[in-house]
Design a protein around this motif. Structure first.
Motif, short mmCIF file in Angstrom:
data_model
loop_
_atom_site.label_atom_id
_atom_site.label_comp_id
_atom_site.label_asym_id
_atom_site.label_seq_id
_atom_site.Cartn_x
_atom_site.Cartn_y
_atom_site.Cartn_z
N SER A 1 0.83 -1.18 0.00
CA SER A 1 0.00 0.00 0.00
C SER A 1 0.88 1.25 0.00
O SER A 1 1.83 1.35 0.79
CB SER A 1 -0.90 0.01 1.24
N VAL A 2 0.58 2.17 -0.91
CA VAL A 2 1.27 3.46 -0.96
C VAL A 2 0.27 4.54 -0.57
O VAL A 2 -0.77 4.68 -1.22
CB VAL A 2 1.84 3.76 -2.36
N THR A 3 0.56 5.28 0.48
CA THR A 3 -0.32 6.34 0.94
C THR A 3 0.41 7.67 0.86
O THR A 3 1.49 7.82 1.45
CB THR A 3 -0.77 6.10 2.40
N ILE A 4 -0.14 8.60 0.11
CA ILE A 4 0.45 9.93 -0.05
C ILE A 4 -0.51 10.94 0.58
O ILE A 4 -1.68 11.01 0.18
CB ILE A 4 0.69 10.28 -1.52
N THR A 5 -0.04 11.67 1.57
CA THR A 5 -0.85 12.71 2.20
C THR A 5 -0.35 14.08 1.79
O THR A 5 0.84 14.27 1.52
CB THR A 5 -0.82 12.58 3.73
N PHE A 6 -1.28 15.04 1.75
CA PHE A 6 -0.98 16.37 1.24
C PHE A 6 -1.31 17.44 2.29
O PHE A 6 -2.20 17.26 3.13
CB PHE A 6 -1.79 16.65 -0.03
N THR A 7 -0.59 18.54 2.22
CA THR A 7 -0.89 19.70 3.05
C THR A 7 -2.12 20.41 2.48
O THR A 7 -2.54 20.14 1.35
CB THR A 7 0.29 20.68 3.06
N PRO A 8 -2.71 21.34 3.23
CA PRO A 8 -3.83 22.10 2.68
C PRO A 8 -3.47 22.88 1.42
O PRO A 8 -4.34 23.22 0.61
CB PRO A 8 -4.20 23.05 3.83
N GLN A 9 -2.18 23.14 1.22
CA GLN A 9 -1.71 23.84 0.03
C GLN A 9 -1.46 22.90 -1.15
O GLN A 9 -1.04 23.33 -2.23
CB GLN A 9 -0.43 24.63 0.34
N GLY A 10 -1.73 21.61 -0.96
CA GLY A 10 -1.57 20.65 -2.05
C GLY A 10 -0.18 20.09 -2.21
O GLY A 10 0.10 19.39 -3.19
N LYS A 11 0.72 20.35 -1.26
CA LYS A 11 2.06 19.79 -1.32
C LYS A 11 2.09 18.44 -0.61
O LYS A 11 1.32 18.19 0.32
CB LYS A 11 3.07 20.74 -0.67
N ILE A 12 2.99 17.57 -1.03
CA ILE A 12 3.12 16.27 -0.37
C ILE A 12 3.68 16.46 1.03
O ILE A 12 4.74 17.07 1.22
CB ILE A 12 4.00 15.33 -1.19
N ALA A 13 2.96 15.91 2.01
CA ALA A 13 3.42 15.98 3.39
C ALA A 13 4.14 14.70 3.80
O ALA A 13 5.07 14.73 4.59
CB ALA A 13 2.22 16.23 4.32
N ASP A 14 3.68 13.57 3.24
CA ASP A 14 4.29 12.29 3.63
C ASP A 14 3.97 11.24 2.58
O ASP A 14 2.91 11.28 1.94
CB ASP A 14 3.75 11.84 4.99
N VAL A 15 4.90 10.31 2.40
CA VAL A 15 4.71 9.16 1.53
C VAL A 15 5.00 7.92 2.34
O VAL A 15 6.12 7.76 2.86
CB VAL A 15 5.61 9.21 0.29
N GLY A 16 4.01 7.04 2.47
CA GLY A 16 4.19 5.83 3.25
C GLY A 16 4.00 4.59 2.41
O GLY A 16 3.12 4.54 1.56
N VAL A 17 4.85 3.58 2.63
CA VAL A 17 4.76 2.30 1.93
C VAL A 17 4.73 1.20 2.97
O VAL A 17 5.64 1.11 3.80
CB VAL A 17 5.96 2.10 0.98
N VAL A 18 3.68 0.36 2.91
CA VAL A 18 3.59 -0.77 3.85
C VAL A 18 3.12 -2.00 3.10
O VAL A 18 2.44 -1.91 2.07
CB VAL A 18 2.61 -0.47 5.01
N ILE A 19 3.48 -3.17 3.59
CA ILE A 19 2.98 -4.43 3.05
C ILE A 19 1.55 -4.62 3.52
O ILE A 19 1.26 -4.48 4.72
CB ILE A 19 3.87 -5.60 3.48
N VAL A 20 0.67 -4.91 2.60
CA VAL A 20 -0.75 -5.07 2.94
C VAL A 20 -0.96 -6.35 3.74
O VAL A 20 -0.46 -7.41 3.32
CB VAL A 20 -1.61 -5.07 1.67
#
Length: 221
Positions: free
Chosen positions: A202-221
């Protein structure tokens, strides 16, 4: 955001990710360029090419493959000339002017746009002394993408140019044929196993309110 940055957001992360997948395919084998035959060879594997352009570290310049004085057959510059024509038609000087100082253009970025726009599979840089030739390869069957490759490609691309982070994320996953879900603040993608013994990731990309990437996480499902 300029048209060139729009194109970079769509094609740069995908090109970087495809490059990592290509390295898994050919390993450390260097590419041997055959301009007469219009192919590049890696060990016992070879593919047809199109030439995008060259860099010269002594002249500190990027030169498009179609420029006067470039020693390439016309049949190897079809994609580059088509991009040139698009640049002139849409008033994009980056593609319509033959020579650029390296302070004013990023060769890998414009070559990545050429790959995506020309529907090539892979972009590859061939170093030759103080020069480098950027070539596109077609008919390459790449191995399935891995989650960390997609994450690395995305973070590398946003460090290179000021692109739209969310759009780049969605376009990268679409190029890898991985569906995404989420809302404005997050994009979630599940990458299938890359081999018989692999597990979904699983790849989860979270964004700031300004639309910038805040974090990228990779985990085994």
């Amino acid at each position: 955001m300029s048209r060139v940055l729009d194109l970079a957001g769509t094609h740069l992360p995908a090109t970087l990710a495809r490059g990592e997948r290509f390295v898994r395919l050919v390993g450390d084998t260097p590419g041997i360029l055959d301009l007469d035959d219009g192919r590049i060879q890696f060990g016992d594997k070879q593919w047809p090419i199109q030439i995008v352009g060259t860099t010269d570290t002594e002249a500190h310049a990027w030169v498009w493959a179609w420029a006067d004085g470039q020693p390439f057959p016309e049949e190897l510059t079809i994609t580059a000339r088509a991009l040139r024509d698009m640049g002139k038609r849409e008033l994009l000087p980056e593609f319509g002017e033959a020579i650029w100082h390296l302070d004013d253009i990023q060769p890998y970025v414009v070559a990545a746009i050429a790959r995506g726009w020309g529907l090539a599979d892979v972009l590859y840089r061939v170093p030759i002394d103080h020069r480098a030739i950027y070539v596109l390869m077609s008919d390459v069957t790449l191995p399935a993408p891995k989650a960390h490759e997609l994450a690395n490609a995305l973070t590398t691309a946003i460090a290179m140019v000021p692109i739209d982070h969310r759009r780049a994320t969605v376009d990268l996953m679409a190029d890898a044929r991985i569906p995404t879900t989420g809302v404005d603040e997050v994009v979630l993608a599940t990458v299938p196993p890359s081999g018989p013994d692999g597990k979904p990731e699983s790849v989860t990309i979270t964004f700031t309110p300004q639309g910038k990437i805040a974090d990228v996480g990779v985990v085994i499902v």
